[in-house]
Design a protein around this motif. Structure first.
Motif, PDB file in Angstrom:
ATOM      1  N   THR A  59      11.778  59.197  17.011  1.00  0.00           N
ATOM      2  CA  THR A  59      12.134  59.645  15.658  1.00  0.00           C
ATOM      3  C   THR A  59      12.549  61.105  15.723  1.00  0.00           C
ATOM      4  N   GLY A  60      13.123  61.594  14.635  1.00  0.00           N
ATOM      5  CA  GLY A  60      13.507  63.001  14.575  1.00  0.00           C
ATOM      6  C   GLY A  60      12.326  63.917  14.793  1.00  0.00           C
ATOM      7  N   GLU A  61      11.187  63.556  14.243  1.00  0.00           N
ATOM      8  CA  GLU A  61       9.990  64.372  14.422  1.00  0.00           C
ATOM      9  C   GLU A  61       9.531  64.367  15.885  1.00  0.00           C
ATOM     10  N   GLN A  62       9.586  63.210  16.535  1.00  0.00           N
ATOM     11  CA  GLN A  62       9.184  63.136  17.938  1.00  0.00           C
ATOM     12  C   GLN A  62      10.147  63.898  18.848  1.00  0.00           C
TER      13      GLN A  62
END
Length: 186
Positions: free
Chosen positions: A181-184
């Protein structure tokens, strides 16, 4: 103000104890920390066999206080070194489990596990350094000298762990193919 009230309570209880009075803290039960989705048990609760005094050490127990604030009235300077020793041992075991995981590195078994490791060390350190900076005394400052050396001895091997770095580097090199994900990705 709440911190100040806690410190006043600590002072009153210490004075009561010097006069032979029992302040009577409420003791709480310790529960084992559940394993997370990767199966790794983090150090929310002590993992290694507890020395006899650990059951009495408020730094090694879950806090059943409003907003899970530190129970300053129960914490004495002599609680810190055993708590740090336990926290260092738990964190080192968690890092070793991540480094020696025989499965192929993925985000969950490397990055997430690394982020979740050391909860007890973070908890003990936060209380200790808050007291060092805001409510120090000769006993706390003496412990600070000892803890600073031990902290460096603890973190240096982790930061220089080639196997751990290799797992992280492999993930970084393959980040585009991992479906993160973008956060990861940050």
């Amino acid at each position: 103000r709440a911190f100040s009230r806690e410190l006043d309570t600590v002072s009153r209880e210490k004075n009561a104890s010097k006069q032979g009075l029992e302040p009577g803290p409420d003791w709480i039960r310790t529960e084992d920390a559940p394993a997370d989705e990767t199966g790794i048990v983090m150090s929310e609760a002590p993992q290694t066999p507890a020395p006899p005094e650990a059951g009495e050490n408020p730094l090694l127990k879950p806090w059943q206080t409003p907003f899970e604030t530190p129970p300053f009235a129960e914490i004495e300077p002599e609680h810190f070194l055993p708590a740090f020793e336990r926290a260092f041992a738990d964190h080192a075991a968690e890092i070793a489990a991540i480094s020696h995981d025989p499965t192929l590195p993925d985000f969950a078994n490397t990055i997430t596990a690394l982020e979740r490791s050391g909860k007890l060390l973070s908890k003990v350190s936060a209380v200790f350094y808050d007291l060092v900076s805001a409510h120090s005394n000769p006993a706390i400052l003496e412990i600070d000298n000892e803890v600073s050396l031990r902290m460096a001895r603890h973190w240096n091997p982790i930061m220089m762990n080639a196997v751990l770095f290799g797992r992280i580097a492999l993930l970084h090199d393959n980040r585009a193919t991992l479906g993160l994900t973008g956060e990861q990705l940050r």
